[in-house]
Design an enzyme around this catalytic site. Structure first.
Site, PDB file in Angstrom:
ATOM      1  N   CYS A  60      -1.977   4.405 -22.501  1.00 26.55           N
ATOM      2  CA  CYS A  60      -2.750   4.252 -21.262  1.00 26.55           C
ATOM      3  C   CYS A  60      -4.232   4.473 -21.571  1.00 26.55           C
ATOM      4  O   CYS A  60      -4.585   5.406 -22.288  1.00 26.55           O
ATOM      5  CB  CYS A  60      -2.269   5.255 -20.219  1.00 26.55           C
ATOM      6  SG  CYS A  60      -3.197   5.175 -18.674  1.00 26.55           S
ATOM      7  N   ASP A  93       0.864  -1.181   0.000  1.00 32.35           N
ATOM      8  CA  ASP A  93       0.000   0.000   0.000  1.00 32.35           C
ATOM      9  C   ASP A  93       0.888   1.215   0.000  1.00 32.35           C
ATOM     10  O   ASP A  93       2.019   1.155   0.500  1.00 32.35           O
ATOM     11  CB  ASP A  93      -0.855   0.060   1.273  1.00 32.35           C
ATOM     12  CG  ASP A  93      -0.037   0.515   2.473  1.00 32.35           C
ATOM     13  OD1 ASP A  93       0.707  -0.303   3.032  1.00 32.35           O
ATOM     14  OD2 ASP A  93      -0.084   1.712   2.810  1.00 32.35           O
ATOM     15  N   CYS A 143      -6.621   5.102 -19.283  1.00 33.06           N
ATOM     16  CA  CYS A 143      -7.346   5.805 -18.219  1.00 33.06           C
ATOM     17  C   CYS A 143      -8.022   7.050 -18.788  1.00 33.06           C
ATOM     18  O   CYS A 143      -7.653   7.519 -19.866  1.00 33.06           O
ATOM     19  CB  CYS A 143      -6.387   6.169 -17.084  1.00 33.06           C
ATOM     20  SG  CYS A 143      -5.546   7.755 -17.301  1.00 33.06           S
ATOM     21  N   HIS A 192      -5.098   8.548 -13.209  1.00 38.86           N
ATOM     22  CA  HIS A 192      -4.027   7.983 -14.043  1.00 38.86           C
ATOM     23  C   HIS A 192      -3.019   7.215 -13.194  1.00 38.86           C
ATOM     24  O   HIS A 192      -2.642   6.092 -13.527  1.00 38.86           O
ATOM     25  CB  HIS A 192      -3.293   9.065 -14.847  1.00 38.86           C
ATOM     26  CG  HIS A 192      -2.021   8.519 -15.426  1.00 38.86           C
ATOM     27  ND1 HIS A 192      -1.988   7.818 -16.598  1.00 38.86           N
ATOM     28  CD2 HIS A 192      -0.762   8.470 -14.912  1.00 38.86           C
ATOM     29  CE1 HIS A 192      -0.758   7.370 -16.813  1.00 38.86           C
ATOM     30  NE2 HIS A 192       0.008   7.757 -15.797  1.00 38.86           N
TER      31      HIS A 192
HETATM   32 ZN   LIG Z   1      -3.376   7.357 -18.040  1.00 43.35          ZN
END
Ligand SMILES: [Zn+2]
Length: 376
Positions: free
Chosen positions: A305, A267, A307, A336
């Site tokens: 990516c 974490d 996202c 992101h």
């Molecule tokens: Zn991204």
């Protein structure tokens, strides 16, 4: 759906492992990265967005929640899962580490710690028994033993004394946790960078018996090299058939290096905190969106990516909203970063299952060495 807590190791590749933790609230694919939901929220993210990044489990902070809004209030309102609208597994820390790093006027005794709240100066006590009670009131699926963690560097006597105190507290935590089917209690190994103390700690924990084991007391100022040196041996002292959790780690290369050394869970606040300060992690390294070089750049942060920040917005836009202090800046960059961290985890899980972890690691390192795309 399963009603018990269990861990099944599916494949290993070198020391790297992939498996599944099953809980009544769902499965956690390992290696797992847990986003940090300090105050019953992963800052700047809706819970469904956190899930969309690929997270199976969140971390909640006992210290923060016990002070505000209090564990008793969360319990009256139906528990932490309902309160924050996250119905999947939650791991809570014990509060010990944050008392040491955030609270004022601490007093440490055999019984526990008394301290003053960093919010309003009110006086509180945390003991193994109270920490177990708070984590039960929160409804946490994975509960952490109450421990003491000295900052490094510290001298060997201090580390040994602290580790032995934590082992006595681990036994009290186990007793106070009681019999709670479907919930797990994890022990925390201490011992700083001293190999024999790590082994002594692991033996003490195994004698008590836990559903999982954390490597504690790292990522506290010792640096990556020292941390990896310790991880070269410390996880080997722990049972093969139980999850191993490295607390508070880390940067992408820390995470990959830890998994290579046999860690299953981690974490860190880094992806969410960095998202709010304009620091972006990509496969090509770190991008600072506040830099002027992005002001006219129509390209995405990372064209590969998927996202929302990369699919729908340019670097120029992300630069603008960061400079203008718009809330969407922290929202998009956090999304992101969390997406990228989860992509790393998925990549490692797949590679370990296929027996190609070493090749995956080499590709990961090569892309990072390449650096960000050239300015236009
Ligand atoms: Zn991204």
């Amino acid at each position: 759906m399963t009603q018990q807590f269990s861990f099944k190791l599916k494949a290993t590749d070198g020391k790297a492992r992939t498996g599944v933790i099953s809980t009544p609230r769902g499965e956690v694919r390992t290696p797992a990265f847990m986003p940090v939901g300090t105050a019953a929220t992963v800052k700047a993210m809706m819970p469904e967005s956190v899930r969309a990044t690929g997270a199976d489990i969140l971390l909640g902070n006992t210290y923060h929640l016990m002070l505000r809004p209090t564990a008793e209030r969360i319990d009256r309102l139906g528990g932490l899962h309902k309160f924050m609208n996250w119905d999947r597994p939650i791991l809570t820390d014990s509060g010990g580490f944050q008392v040491m790093s955030l609270a004022g006027l601490r007093k440490l005794t055999e019984k526990g710690v008394t301290f003053k709240s960093h919010i309003d100066g009110s006086k509180h006590e945390l003991t193994p028994e109270r920490s177990m009670e708070i984590q039960r009131l929160l409804g946490s699926d994975i509960v952490m033993c109450f421990d003491e963690c000295p900052a490094l560097p510290a001298n060997r006597d201090r580390i040994a004394e602290s580790m032995r105190l934590s082992m006595r507290w681990a036994e009290r935590s186990r007793d106070a946790f009681g019999d709670r089917p479907g919930h797990a209690l994890f022990g925390i190994m201490q011992g700083g960078l001293e190999r024999d103390l790590r082994e002594e700690s692991a033996e003490a924990l195994k004698k008590i018996g836990f559903e999982g084991y954390a490597v504690g007391g790292l990522a506290v100022g010792e640096g990556q090299e020292a941390m990896f040196d310790c991880l070269d041996y410390a996880p080997d002292f722990l049972p093969m058939d139980k999850p191993r959790y490295l607390m508070g780690v880390g940067k992408p290369d820390d995470i990959v290096g830890a998994v290579a050394r046999g860690i299953d869970m981690m974490d860190c606040v880094l992806p969410s905190r960095s998202g709010r300060t304009g620091q972006v992690f990509t496969r090509y390294g770190v991008v600072n969106i506040k830099n002027a070089r992005h002001a006219d750049d129509p390209r995405p942060l990372d064209e590969n990516c998927s996202c929302p920040a990369c699919s729908n917005y340019s670097r120029a836009y992300l630069h603008h909203v960061f400079r203008a202090n718009e809330m969407i800046s922290g929202m998009l960059l956090t999304w992101h970063n969390l997406h990228y961290f989860q992509e790393i985890m998925q990549g490692m899980r797949d590679a370990i299952a296929e027996g190609s972890f070493e090749a995956w690691q080499a590709a990961f390192n090569a892309q990072r060495a390449q650096g960000d795309i050239e300015p236009l």
